[in-house]
Design a protein around this motif. Structure first.
Motif, mmCIF file in Angstrom:
data_model
loop_
_atom_site.group_PDB
_atom_site.id
_atom_site.type_symbol
_atom_site.label_atom_id
_atom_site.label_comp_id
_atom_site.label_asym_id
_atom_site.label_seq_id
_atom_site.Cartn_x
_atom_site.Cartn_y
_atom_site.Cartn_z
ATOM 1 N N ILE A 198 91.345 34.214 52.443
ATOM 2 C CA ILE A 198 92.193 34.498 52.026
ATOM 3 C C ILE A 198 91.241 35.121 50.520
ATOM 4 O O ILE A 198 90.543 34.180 49.855
ATOM 5 C CB ILE A 198 93.092 34.136 51.339
ATOM 6 N N ASN A 199 91.168 35.674 49.950
ATOM 7 C CA ASN A 199 91.553 35.802 48.486
ATOM 8 C C ASN A 199 92.207 35.392 47.246
ATOM 9 O O ASN A 199 93.336 34.837 48.214
ATOM 10 C CB ASN A 199 90.774 37.713 47.487
ATOM 11 N N TYR A 200 92.529 35.013 46.396
ATOM 12 C CA TYR A 200 93.319 34.818 45.555
ATOM 13 C C TYR A 200 92.570 35.593 43.453
ATOM 14 O O TYR A 200 91.898 35.321 44.001
ATOM 15 C CB TYR A 200 93.534 32.803 45.274
ATOM 16 N N ARG A 201 94.081 35.130 43.023
ATOM 17 C CA ARG A 201 93.860 35.652 41.730
ATOM 18 C C ARG A 201 92.329 35.320 40.849
ATOM 19 O O ARG A 201 92.653 33.528 40.831
ATOM 20 C CB ARG A 201 95.200 35.965 40.317
ATOM 21 N N LEU A 202 91.893 35.585 39.636
ATOM 22 C CA LEU A 202 91.001 34.650 39.200
ATOM 23 C C LEU A 202 90.819 34.487 38.034
ATOM 24 O O LEU A 202 91.222 35.331 37.387
ATOM 25 C CB LEU A 202 89.024 35.528 39.655
ATOM 26 N N VAL A 203 90.304 32.955 37.779
ATOM 27 C CA VAL A 203 89.642 32.932 35.933
ATOM 28 C C VAL A 203 88.601 33.594 35.536
ATOM 29 O O VAL A 203 88.305 33.752 36.056
ATOM 30 C CB VAL A 203 89.776 31.455 35.976
ATOM 31 N N ALA A 241 86.279 17.839 41.650
ATOM 32 C CA ALA A 241 87.770 18.136 40.822
ATOM 33 C C ALA A 241 88.905 17.886 40.992
ATOM 34 O O ALA A 241 89.918 18.257 40.261
ATOM 35 C CB ALA A 241 87.909 19.478 40.041
ATOM 36 N N TYR A 242 88.777 16.222 41.583
ATOM 37 C CA TYR A 242 89.718 16.034 42.095
ATOM 38 C C TYR A 242 90.799 15.984 41.016
ATOM 39 O O TYR A 242 92.301 15.328 41.033
ATOM 40 C CB TYR A 242 90.425 15.575 43.721
ATOM 41 N N ASP A 243 90.130 14.550 40.091
ATOM 42 C CA ASP A 243 90.961 14.621 39.039
ATOM 43 C C ASP A 243 90.162 14.897 37.815
ATOM 44 O O ASP A 243 88.755 14.191 37.252
ATOM 45 C CB ASP A 243 90.415 12.284 39.207
ATOM 46 N N VAL A 244 90.486 15.760 37.409
ATOM 47 C CA VAL A 244 90.636 16.844 36.573
ATOM 48 C C VAL A 244 89.847 16.339 35.000
ATOM 49 O O VAL A 244 88.672 16.342 34.224
ATOM 50 C CB VAL A 244 91.181 18.140 36.028
ATOM 51 N N PRO A 245 90.943 15.499 33.878
ATOM 52 C CA PRO A 245 90.280 15.345 33.274
ATOM 53 C C PRO A 245 88.762 13.990 33.378
ATOM 54 O O PRO A 245 88.280 13.887 32.951
ATOM 55 C CB PRO A 245 91.707 14.022 33.010
ATOM 56 N N ARG A 246 88.804 13.446 34.788
ATOM 57 C CA ARG A 246 87.567 11.881 34.696
ATOM 58 C C ARG A 246 86.183 13.328 34.539
ATOM 59 O O ARG A 246 85.674 13.172 34.335
ATOM 60 C CB ARG A 246 87.652 11.522 36.126
ATOM 61 N N ALA A 301 88.559 26.983 33.439
ATOM 62 C CA ALA A 301 89.844 26.782 33.829
ATOM 63 C C ALA A 301 90.634 26.035 33.957
ATOM 64 O O ALA A 301 91.957 26.281 33.787
ATOM 65 C CB ALA A 301 89.038 26.596 35.132
ATOM 66 N N PHE A 302 90.566 25.005 33.363
ATOM 67 C CA PHE A 302 91.442 24.223 32.917
ATOM 68 C C PHE A 302 92.196 23.325 31.216
ATOM 69 O O PHE A 302 92.908 23.311 31.118
ATOM 70 C CB PHE A 302 91.316 22.097 33.903
ATOM 71 N N GLY A 303 91.341 24.462 31.051
ATOM 72 C CA GLY A 303 91.254 24.156 29.004
ATOM 73 C C GLY A 303 91.561 22.808 28.774
ATOM 74 O O GLY A 303 90.591 21.851 28.741
ATOM 75 N N THR A 304 91.882 22.865 27.178
ATOM 76 C CA THR A 304 91.998 21.490 27.178
ATOM 77 C C THR A 304 92.817 20.387 26.598
ATOM 78 O O THR A 304 92.938 19.651 26.044
ATOM 79 C CB THR A 304 91.355 21.711 25.305
ATOM 80 N N ASP A 305 93.953 21.088 27.163
ATOM 81 C CA ASP A 305 95.321 20.107 27.515
ATOM 82 C C ASP A 305 94.752 19.215 28.651
ATOM 83 O O ASP A 305 94.912 19.234 29.771
ATOM 84 C CB ASP A 305 96.684 21.012 27.188
ATOM 85 N N PRO A 306 95.169 17.691 28.025
ATOM 86 C CA PRO A 306 95.878 16.600 28.615
ATOM 87 C C PRO A 306 96.461 16.654 29.693
ATOM 88 O O PRO A 306 96.207 16.509 30.970
ATOM 89 C CB PRO A 306 95.472 14.828 28.286
#
Length: 290
Positions: free
Chosen positions: A95-100, A175-180, A196-201
């Motif tokens: 599959i394809n998916y929309r991208l950042v 990236a299963y634990d993104v903040p870590r 991808a994930f921004g800065t909002d914890p």
């Protein structure tokens, strides 16, 4: 989930694109050639499909990597894993998916769920068994399949439940634990993670499969990693969280170091002498009941 994402999901599941209806006429032919099918209105909401053997084949759905911002379903074409899965009679979808940055990781998770739901809704016409579907992803795709397999909102938004999957295979995600990962992970990847994930914890936690690993989860997980410090630690942490929730999980280390090993686990999977091939084949056979 944003209203726009919900609208797209409703469109993708309840009203397949006209292109999909046209392509299905070709898919219904007995040949096992590749068919490209739309599952939504965006050009990237598309998949390549190879029919399996028989009228009710197990289905492997592959989600490519690429840092959430690149990559393409076409990497399945001509691959060893496709040849291996086809030889076993499985149907395969890439599959394809929309991208950042045009879209978000939330949109990507919604697209993975929508693609699976669309395939499942067309199971009779495609010759697949709707009760035997496994998600497989590599790198960023490993993160996405793990997220869809642990956070029920994504499949629920597409009209499915986690129990509608047979399982999830994650190939060398980190990236299963993104903040870590953003605090301790590979320095060279920090720009990609921030994009991808921004800065909002809070958002980072919401997009972390490990933080959703308490039940409910998909019925089983196979987590593979090569010799990369962050990939190894992130995989083991996710595995521990799944085990704590009594979710069946197998973790295997595959020979291969660093970025080269990370690339090889995707490129070489399916080759008879590549160690991960036998592990994945055995796990799929057990999950599919073959």
């Amino acid at each position: 989930m944003r209203k726009s994402a919900l609208f797209i999901l409703a469109f993708a599941v309840a009203a397949p694109a006209n292109a999909a209806d046209r392509n299905l006429q070709a898919v219904e032919r007995p040949a096992r050639a590749m068919q490209t099918i739309s599952f939504g209105s965006d050009p990237l909401q598309a998949l390549d499909f190879w029919a399996g053997s028989g009228r009710s084949a197990p289905l492997v759905v592959f989600v490519h990597g690429g840092g959430w911002k690149r990559g393409d379903k076409s990497m399945m074409q001509g691959s060893a894993k496709l040849a291996d899965w086809q030889a076993k009679g499985y149907a395969v979808a890439s599959i394809n998916y929309r991208l950042v940055p045009v879209s978000t990781v939330e949109d990507e998770a919604a697209d993975v769920a929508a693609a699976v739901a669309w395939l499942r809704s067309q199971s009779a016409r495609l010759g697949i068994d709707p009760q035997r579907i496994v998600l497989v992803g590599h790198s960023a795709g490993a993160h996405l399949v793990a997220l869809v397999g642990t956070d029920p909102q994504w499949l629920r938004g597409a009209g499915m439940a986690l129990g509608d999957l047979r399982g999830v295979i994650a190939l060398d995600g980190a990236a299963y634990d993104v903040p870590r990962q953003m605090s301790d992970g590979n320095r060279m990847m920090q720009g990609t993670y921030r994009q991808a994930f921004g800065t909002d914890p809070g958002r980072q936690r919401a997009l972390s499969p490990t933080m959703h690993a308490a039940r409910p989860n998909a019925p089983g997980f196979l987590l593979l990693h090569v010799d990369r410090a962050d990939g190894t630690s992130q995989t083991n942490e996710l595995g521990a969280a799944l085990r704590k929730a009594d979710t069946p999980v197998e973790i295997d280390a595959i020979n291969g170091k660093g970025l080269r090993g990370h690339m090889e686990i995707n490129r070489k999977l399916g080759e008879p002498d590549y160690p991960a091939t036998a592990i994945v084949d055995r796990w799929l056979a057990a999950r599919f009941g073959g």
